[in-house]
Enzyme design. Structure first.
Site: not given
Length: 269
Positions: A26, A73-74, A100, A153, A166, A170, A199
């Site tokens: 998104g 796939d980075v 991103n 984040s 996660y 980050k 968001v």
């Protein structure tokens, strides 16, 4: 390259080149649309070819703009390097990288999550940043510099209990960008960690659909997000995208290396 006063320095006068990883999500798609409207030449990178082709076809066409898609796939270091080299070969330069790509990872009490699942999310999120930035900075430096915008984040700055993989990834990404910004500044490369806020798109939208989940941790996460949005703490998607574009094109040397929110970017202007 994009100079610190926001102008594009190119002998040929071509529009700047922006690479967006995780482009079909998104936020990634919204950034791609805004960059296309600004006349950027775009390289869209994601793992699903059909989604890439759909996005590329939907982007507004602007004079001088061009779009290429790269299915990769980075979080795979070799794939990330090949992708960046292909983009550089096709466009002749890379001016902006919007990092991103990433995954949310497992949800629940950390000690109840298999270590392999927990570590895989850390690996994917960390390497998607490290591998792409590692590959792109030498290419930017060849043309006097560029900008790296890593979508971050608040979970990496503080904590996110029950989403610890996660959060840890980050945090690693934020520290990595701090180091890269210092190392790369002499080569004209600026680097930023940008927290776009809550968001209502992408992972957030998916999470909001789990308010009735039978998994108590997923339900807890979904209800918290809904409370934040209802309390007015969400960030409108256009505002988040504008912050990305300001870092990509505006004066930003004083922000390089910092963890930023959209408010930080707005206040600096």
């Amino acid at each position: 390259m994009l100079s610190d006063d926001g102008t594009h320095e190119s002998v040929a006068g071509d529009p700047p080149v922006a690479v967006i990883t995780g482009a079909t999500g998104g936020l990634g798609a919204a950034i791609a649309t805004a960059c296309a409207e600004r006349g950027f030449r775009l390289a869209l990178v994601a793992r699903t070819r059909s989604a890439l082709e759909h996005l590329a076809a939907a982007l507004p066409s602007q004079p001088g703009g061009a779009v290429m898609t790269v299915c990769a796939d980075v979080s795979d270091t070799a794939a990330a390097a090949i992708a960046m080299q292909k983009i550089y070969a096709d466009f002749g330069r890379i001016d902006v990288l919007v990092d991103n790509a990433g995954v949310e990872g497992p949800i629940g009490l950390t000690w109840e999550i298999p270590v392999e699942q927990w570590w895989e999310a850390v690996r994917v999120n960390t390497l998607s940043t490290v591998a792409t930035v590692h590959a792109v900075i030498p290419l930017m430096a060849r043309h006097g510099g560029g900008r790296v915008i890593s979508i971050s984040s608040a979970a990496g700055r503080h904590r996110w209990p029950t989403l610890s993989s996660y959060s840890v990834a980050k945090a690693a990404g934020i520290t990595f960008i701090e180091n890269i910004a210092s190392e790369a500044r002499p080569y004209g490369v600026l680097a930023f960690s940008l927290h776009p806020g809550i968001v209502a798109t992408g992972l957030t939208t998916s999470a909001l659909g789990e308010t009735d989940s039978t998994d108590p941790w997923r339900r807890r996460r979904a209800l918290w997000l809904r409370e934040q949005i209802e309390a007015g703490r969400a960030v409108p998607l256009p505002r988040a995208v504008t912050a990305v574009l300001e870092l990509a094109t505006g004066p930003a040397a004083d922000l390089s290396g910092r963890y930023l929110t959209v408010e930080d970017v707005a206040l600096s202007r």
